[in-house]
Scaffold this motif. Structure first.
Motif, PDB file in Angstrom:
ATOM      1  N   GLY A 597      -7.143  37.134  30.645  1.00  0.00           N
ATOM      2  CA  GLY A 597      -8.675  36.685  30.863  1.00  0.00           C
ATOM      3  C   GLY A 597      -8.826  35.625  30.259  1.00  0.00           C
ATOM      4  N   GLN A 598      -7.870  34.591  29.912  1.00  0.00           N
ATOM      5  CA  GLN A 598      -8.206  33.205  29.194  1.00  0.00           C
ATOM      6  C   GLN A 598      -7.125  32.043  30.018  1.00  0.00           C
ATOM      7  N   ASN A 599      -7.519  31.091  29.783  1.00  0.00           N
ATOM      8  CA  ASN A 599      -6.707  29.939  30.414  1.00  0.00           C
ATOM      9  C   ASN A 599      -5.302  30.117  29.923  1.00  0.00           C
ATOM     10  N   THR A 600      -4.238  29.766  30.691  1.00  0.00           N
ATOM     11  CA  THR A 600      -2.927  30.051  30.037  1.00  0.00           C
ATOM     12  C   THR A 600      -2.029  28.746  30.905  1.00  0.00           C
ATOM     13  N   PHE A 601      -0.684  28.810  30.384  1.00  0.00           N
ATOM     14  CA  PHE A 601      -0.058  27.796  30.741  1.00  0.00           C
ATOM     15  C   PHE A 601       1.407  28.015  31.341  1.00  0.00           C
ATOM     16  N   LEU A 602       2.078  27.605  32.346  1.00  0.00           N
ATOM     17  CA  LEU A 602       3.415  27.854  32.579  1.00  0.00           C
ATOM     18  C   LEU A 602       4.251  26.678  32.779  1.00  0.00           C
ATOM     19  N   THR A 603       5.359  26.579  32.219  1.00  0.00           N
ATOM     20  CA  THR A 603       6.262  25.504  32.162  1.00  0.00           C
ATOM     21  C   THR A 603       6.827  25.269  33.556  1.00  0.00           C
ATOM     22  N   TYR A 604       6.583  23.979  34.084  1.00  0.00           N
ATOM     23  CA  TYR A 604       7.395  23.788  35.461  1.00  0.00           C
ATOM     24  C   TYR A 604       8.946  24.163  35.574  1.00  0.00           C
ATOM     25  N   THR A 617       6.008  18.421  45.858  1.00  0.00           N
ATOM     26  CA  THR A 617       4.515  18.892  46.034  1.00  0.00           C
ATOM     27  C   THR A 617       4.434  20.226  46.653  1.00  0.00           C
ATOM     28  N   LEU A 618       3.890  20.982  46.045  1.00  0.00           N
ATOM     29  CA  LEU A 618       3.822  22.441  46.583  1.00  0.00           C
ATOM     30  C   LEU A 618       2.050  22.642  46.945  1.00  0.00           C
ATOM     31  N   THR A 619       1.919  23.177  48.018  1.00  0.00           N
ATOM     32  CA  THR A 619       0.187  23.733  48.538  1.00  0.00           C
ATOM     33  C   THR A 619       0.187  24.849  48.204  1.00  0.00           C
ATOM     34  N   GLU A 625      -5.297  23.645  47.051  1.00  0.00           N
ATOM     35  CA  GLU A 625      -5.085  22.582  46.160  1.00  0.00           C
ATOM     36  C   GLU A 625      -3.404  22.277  46.134  1.00  0.00           C
ATOM     37  N   LYS A 626      -3.089  21.033  45.817  1.00  0.00           N
ATOM     38  CA  LYS A 626      -1.581  20.732  45.673  1.00  0.00           C
ATOM     39  C   LYS A 626      -1.090  20.531  44.193  1.00  0.00           C
ATOM     40  N   ILE A 627       0.059  21.013  43.680  1.00  0.00           N
ATOM     41  CA  ILE A 627       0.484  20.668  42.450  1.00  0.00           C
ATOM     42  C   ILE A 627       1.915  19.842  42.685  1.00  0.00           C
ATOM     43  N   VAL A 628       1.931  18.970  41.814  1.00  0.00           N
ATOM     44  CA  VAL A 628       3.389  18.308  41.869  1.00  0.00           C
ATOM     45  C   VAL A 628       4.090  18.850  40.553  1.00  0.00           C
ATOM     46  N   ILE A 629       5.269  19.163  40.862  1.00  0.00           N
ATOM     47  CA  ILE A 629       6.314  19.964  39.832  1.00  0.00           C
ATOM     48  C   ILE A 629       6.648  18.969  38.842  1.00  0.00           C
ATOM     49  N   GLY A 630       6.216  18.911  37.688  1.00  0.00           N
ATOM     50  CA  GLY A 630       6.429  17.960  36.375  1.00  0.00           C
ATOM     51  C   GLY A 630       7.604  18.091  35.590  1.00  0.00           C
ATOM     52  N   GLN A 648       5.935  24.648  49.951  1.00  0.00           N
ATOM     53  CA  GLN A 648       6.259  23.118  50.366  1.00  0.00           C
ATOM     54  C   GLN A 648       6.051  23.003  51.872  1.00  0.00           C
ATOM     55  N   ILE A 649       4.889  22.196  52.230  1.00  0.00           N
ATOM     56  CA  ILE A 649       4.544  22.024  53.601  1.00  0.00           C
ATOM     57  C   ILE A 649       5.228  20.914  54.210  1.00  0.00           C
TER      58      ILE A 649
END
Ligand code: GLC
Length: 651
Positions: A597-604, A617-619, A625-630, A648-649
């Protein structure tokens, strides 16, 4: 799963040597030849020491033959079609809904008029809760059947059922009905004759003159409904006998040591097959064999009987798949797909009850580790068999997953389960879930959970207290729960009302046929003016319906979401977020679910473990939305109860 490979090879061989022309009847003959020795062996394994075994075996064969003779040409052709391509029920196209006809819309005729509603949502498979004759009052929602072959007048007639099935088939829809194999209603003619003293029918049940054997059985048989129907036997005043009633006192357990019972019920199974049923839900198969000194659940003989049924069905009605409704421990569920030389040759489908319960577990704790630890067991499913994936159904939620799964996440099983029960039953401060405990066993403290998807996700609480934030969050939770289940792999089965966000219905408390059973709180009476609101933007009904529809649409758009045992769970980098990859040769979908129930983070790094590299880039098919693997030291940030379906599109 079909042994359709055996059928294919044998069919080809017979064609090569000119014995078969591939017509319907020679195909039947081919299936008969392919299965008959197994049928013989399985039947003799159970009934071989019966004095009249040969007579009963002949009867078994004539039951199989009659079933084929009575099967319509259209269904026979469909059998051949279903055997020819990929295994039909594994397809990503199929999404189902389970419903009570009367509570959903009235009668079978009314339901026929509602088929467009399902198609609007993307549902093409219907599980009708029992519609066969059952007493008007207490009948366990129709699971106390008093006539297996006639439709209860409150739903219509058998011809209405045939007509519905016909229309559904013409629209490319599938039908699932129940066979309540374990018991009959006390109102069934067999039970009535037994109660009147007819010895032949007394042998259809477990009936005793005194408490000696009932006491011996009860020493090791757990109570199924400990609060409303404790014990496993009921005293019959009129006949001065005790009869075995594992579920409610009005549900008499059938005695499968008697071959007459098996043949009668197999014939009934064929009756349903010939109505055009696509999947037959075998109700409570874990209970069909009883043995003194055991729990009388999941016994080896029950599996032999199911294997026997499967092999008989695939001779005369191979287009009908079998679902074993075994809501038991994870290791036991798996056995319903068959073991040893029968692996993949028992039930075609089973409920993924472990996953369902573990999603509720994760939603309460915000920790997905117990869910993850269960997957090694769940992944043992043989290829070709499939799961019903679901978040809610007409029954309660049982927390029957293994203690070891809870322990591997570092929790104490007893206190962990106590927390989950408290959380959903409203006994935990801070919980917005509104459910209730079902089947509380005072001896063991075991209990299961009742409540609708929406109420357990907090929508009822949010509405009652007019808390917009809680309402919004509950909609996200509902979508999260549905997405994980619908995309998991298997046949997703929605539960009616959940697509609109129905909260608990407490009117069951005013009905003496229902007030003892709080599962009725999550069996809503559909109000079609409420369902109409799905068409009005900004209503809750609109939002839940549109979200559900969108998830279904994602599943239907990509074949990869069919169940080809093509799932890989991602490793845990954040205990709140669980992920799996659905893949095939050309495309992968990375599905991530945040139960926190909170914001959280995930390592790429989680994506790199899957072979993806920095800069890709993943859609997100869900948000667009698109995210780019960092870099590994950068993080994907995730909102409360957010989920992603990433791919991946056009790479
Ligand atoms: C199954 C049904 C449940 C019923 C029981 C006894 O578990 O799903 O609703 O009470 O069987 O028939």
């Amino acid at each position: 799963m079909y042994t359709k490979d055996i059928h294919r090879h044998l069919g080809q061989k017979l064609k090569d040597i000119n014995i078969t022309d591939g017509s319907l009847d020679t195909s039947f003959l081919m299936r008969y030849s392919a299965n008959i020795t197994t049928i013989h062996d399985l039947f003799y394994q159970i009934y071989g020491n019966h004095g009249d075994v040969e007579k009963w075996y002949d009867k078994l064969l004539s039951t199989i033959n009659n079933a084929y003779d009575q099967r319509s040409i259209a269904l026979k052709k469909l059998d051949i079609d279903k055997e020819s391509g990929d295994i039909w029920y594994l397809s990503n196209d199929i999404v189902g809904m389970s419903l009570y006809v009367d509570r959903f819309c009235g009668t079978l005729k009314d339901l026929e008029q509602k088929l467009d509603y399902f198609q609007e949502l993307g549902v093409i498979f219907l599980h009708l809760m029992p519609v066969m004759e059952s007493p008007e009052g207490a009948s366990d929602g129709g699971y106390a059947v008093s006539d297996f072959r006639s439709v209860a007048s409150r739903f219509g007639t058998i011809d209405d059922l045939r007509s519905l099935e016909h229309t559904m088939k013409s629209k490319g829809m599938y039908l699932m009905l129940d066979i309540v194999l374990n018991h009959t209603s006390q109102e069934h003619v067999w039970a009535k004759k037994a109660a009147e003293g007819d010895k032949a029918y007394q042998d259809y049940f477990y009936m005793y003159d005194n408490r000696e054997l009932p006491d011996a059985f009860e020493r090791t048989m757990p109570d199924i409904f400990p609060d409303s129907s404790p014990g496993s036997f009921t005293y019959l005043e009129e006949s001065k006998k005790w009869v075995m009633t594992v579920f409610n006192s009005y549900q008499w357990d059938l005695n499968y040591t008697n071959p007459a019972v098996f043949i009668e019920m197999l014939d009934t199974i064929f009756f349903y097959a010939n109505l055009g049923v696509d999947v037959l839900r075998i109700d409570a198969p874990a209970f069909i064999w009883k043995s003194l000194g055991t729990t009388s659940q999941n016994l080896p003989e029950a599996h032999v009987l199911l294997q026997l049924i499967k092999h008989c069905v695939q001779v005369s009605a191979p287009g009908m798949a079998l679902l074993g409704e075994a809501i038991v421990a994870p290791k036991e569920i798996m056995k319903y797909f068959g073991t040893g030389r029968f692996t993949g040759r028992e039930c075609d489908v089973a409920y993924n009850a472990t996953q369902m319960a573990l999603q509720w577990d994760a939603l309460a704790t915000g920790d997905t580790r117990v869910m993850l630890s269960a997957q090694s067991e769940i992944l043992k499913k043989p290829y070709g068999a499939t799961w019903i994936t679901y978040t809610r159904c007409h029954d309660d939620i049982g927390l029957g997953y293994d203690d070891s799964m809870i322990q591997s996440a570092g929790y104490n099983p007893y206190s962990h389960r106590t927390f989950i029960k408290d959380y959903y039953a409203g006994n935990y401060r801070g919980s917005v879930a509104k459910g209730a405990l079902f089947g509380v066993n005072p001896k063991t403290n075991d209990a299961r959970i009742s409540g609708t998807l929406a109420s357990l996700c907090g929508l009822e609480y949010g509405i009652n207290h007019n808390l917009q934030q809680i309402i919004k969050e509950s909609l996200n939770k509902i979508a999260l729960m549905q997405a994980q289940s619908i995309l998991l792999g298997g046949l997703p089965m929605l539960y009616y009302g959940d697509e609109i966000g129905y909260t608990n219905d407490y009117t069951y408390l005013n009905d003496p046929g229902k007030d003892y059973d709080n599962r009725w709180m999550h069996r809503p009476l559909i109000d079609w003016s409420k369902n109409e609101k799905r068409k009005t933007k900004e209503t809750l009904e609109y939002m839940v319906f549109e979200n559900t529809k969108k998830i279904i649409n994602i599943r239907k758009s990509y074949k990869t979401f069919g169940d080809h045992n093509n799932i890989r769970w991602m490793s845990c980098h954040n205990i709140h977020v669980v992920g799996y990859v659905r893949y095939d040769k050309s495309q992968s979908y990375y599905c991530l679910f945040n139960y926190y129930g909170q914001n959280t983070f995930l390592t790429y790094y989680i994506f790199k473990e899957q072979g993806l590299t920095e800069g890709i880039t993943l859609t997100d098919l869900w948000s667009g939305e698109k995210i780019v693997i960092g870099r590994d030291d950068e993080y994907l940030s995730i909102k409360p109860y957010q989920f992603f379906i990433l791919t991946q599109i056009g790479y």
